[in-house]
Design an enzyme around this catalytic site. Structure first.
Site, short mmCIF file in Angstrom:
data_model
loop_
_atom_site.label_atom_id
_atom_site.label_comp_id
_atom_site.label_asym_id
_atom_site.label_seq_id
_atom_site.Cartn_x
_atom_site.Cartn_y
_atom_site.Cartn_z
N HIS A 1 0.84 -1.20 0.00
CA HIS A 1 0.00 0.00 0.00
C HIS A 1 0.87 1.25 0.00
O HIS A 1 1.99 1.24 0.51
CB HIS A 1 -0.97 0.02 1.19
CG HIS A 1 -0.31 -0.14 2.52
ND1 HIS A 1 0.09 -1.37 3.02
CD2 HIS A 1 0.02 0.76 3.47
CE1 HIS A 1 0.62 -1.21 4.21
NE2 HIS A 1 0.61 0.08 4.50
N HIS B 1 0.74 5.28 1.12
CA HIS B 1 0.06 6.31 1.91
C HIS B 1 0.15 7.65 1.15
O HIS B 1 1.23 7.99 0.65
CB HIS B 1 0.78 6.54 3.25
CG HIS B 1 0.81 5.36 4.16
ND1 HIS B 1 0.03 5.27 5.28
CD2 HIS B 1 1.57 4.22 4.14
CE1 HIS B 1 0.31 4.13 5.92
NE2 HIS B 1 1.24 3.48 5.25
P1 AMP Z 1 1.84 0.44 7.37
O1 AMP Z 1 1.67 -1.04 7.16
O2 AMP Z 1 2.78 0.74 8.48
O3 AMP Z 1 2.19 1.18 6.12
O4 AMP Z 1 0.47 1.03 7.88
C1 AMP Z 1 -0.78 0.45 7.71
C2 AMP Z 1 -1.79 1.54 7.77
O5 AMP Z 1 -3.07 0.95 7.65
C3 AMP Z 1 -1.79 2.36 9.06
O6 AMP Z 1 -1.64 3.73 8.74
C4 AMP Z 1 -3.16 2.07 9.69
O7 AMP Z 1 -3.71 3.20 10.31
C5 AMP Z 1 -3.96 1.64 8.48
N1 AMP Z 1 -5.05 0.72 8.75
C6 AMP Z 1 -5.02 -0.39 9.53
N2 AMP Z 1 -6.21 -1.02 9.49
C7 AMP Z 1 -6.99 -0.32 8.64
C8 AMP Z 1 -8.33 -0.46 8.17
N3 AMP Z 1 -9.12 -1.47 8.57
N4 AMP Z 1 -8.82 0.46 7.30
C9 AMP Z 1 -8.04 1.49 6.89
N5 AMP Z 1 -6.78 1.68 7.30
C10 AMP Z 1 -6.26 0.80 8.17
#
Ligand code: AMP
Length: 145
Positions: free
Chosen positions: A105, A107
């Site tokens: 993903h 951001h």
């Molecule tokens: P990272 O894997 O560190 O890049 O971050 C994962 C991101 O996913 C974090 O910013 C979380 O806040 C976000 N996140 C986790 N669960 C969900 C969800 N169910 N829906 C949307 N965002 C999410």
């Protein structure tokens, strides 16, 4: 050290299968974009490929071109929707790289001069606020034509 294999039960895979909800802003055959539930700034949006990959390194190189084109499309809409002065993009790989959800993903976070980012994985945002932000970005995407 080899990275772990892709886990089809990760939370973004569940979102892609419709098993858990999200505040959707954009979707096509290859990509889904939705609001981050723990935003580091107002309008924090995630863009994911539908194809399963844990991170950047195991992704199909061909699919990365499509993903980044969609990241650009959504980023333009996010910037317009929040009248941002700039954008910060993050893409984390493996726990040591800051990754917590193991489906690739990107951001997208709108930025303004002098406004610091909130903590990664800080508090959950209000659902109604996220819904309104998603609607704002969808409207900006429609405005792109
Ligand atoms: P990272 O894997 O560190 O890049 O971050 C994962 C991101 O996913 C974090 O910013 C979380 O806040 C976000 N996140 C986790 N669960 C969900 C969800 N169910 N829906 C949307 N965002 C999410």
């Amino acid at each position: 050290m080899a990275d772990a294999p892709y886990d089809p039960d990760n939370i973004f895979a569940k979102i892609l299968r419709g098993e858990i909800p999200c505040h959707r802003v954009y979707e096509d055959d290859h990509t889904l974009a939705f609001m981050d539930v723990m935003p580091q700034g107002e309008g924090h949006t995630l863009v994911i490929p539908k194809a399963p990959s844990r991170g950047l390194l195991d992704a199909d190189p061909e699919s990365l071109g499509v993903l980044m084109a969609r990241v650009q499309k959504v980023a333009r809409a996010v910037k317009a929707a929040f009248q941002a002065e700039g954008l910060t993009l993050f893409q984390f790989n493996e726990p040591a790289g800051g990754q917590t959800v193991f489906h690739l993903h990107v951001h997208i976070i709108p930025r303004r001069e002098g406004v610091p980012l909130k903590r990664h994985e800080g508090g959950m945002a209000d659902n109604a606020v996220l819904a309104e932000h998603a609607a704002r970005i969808r409207a900006a995407l429609e405005g792109q034509g």
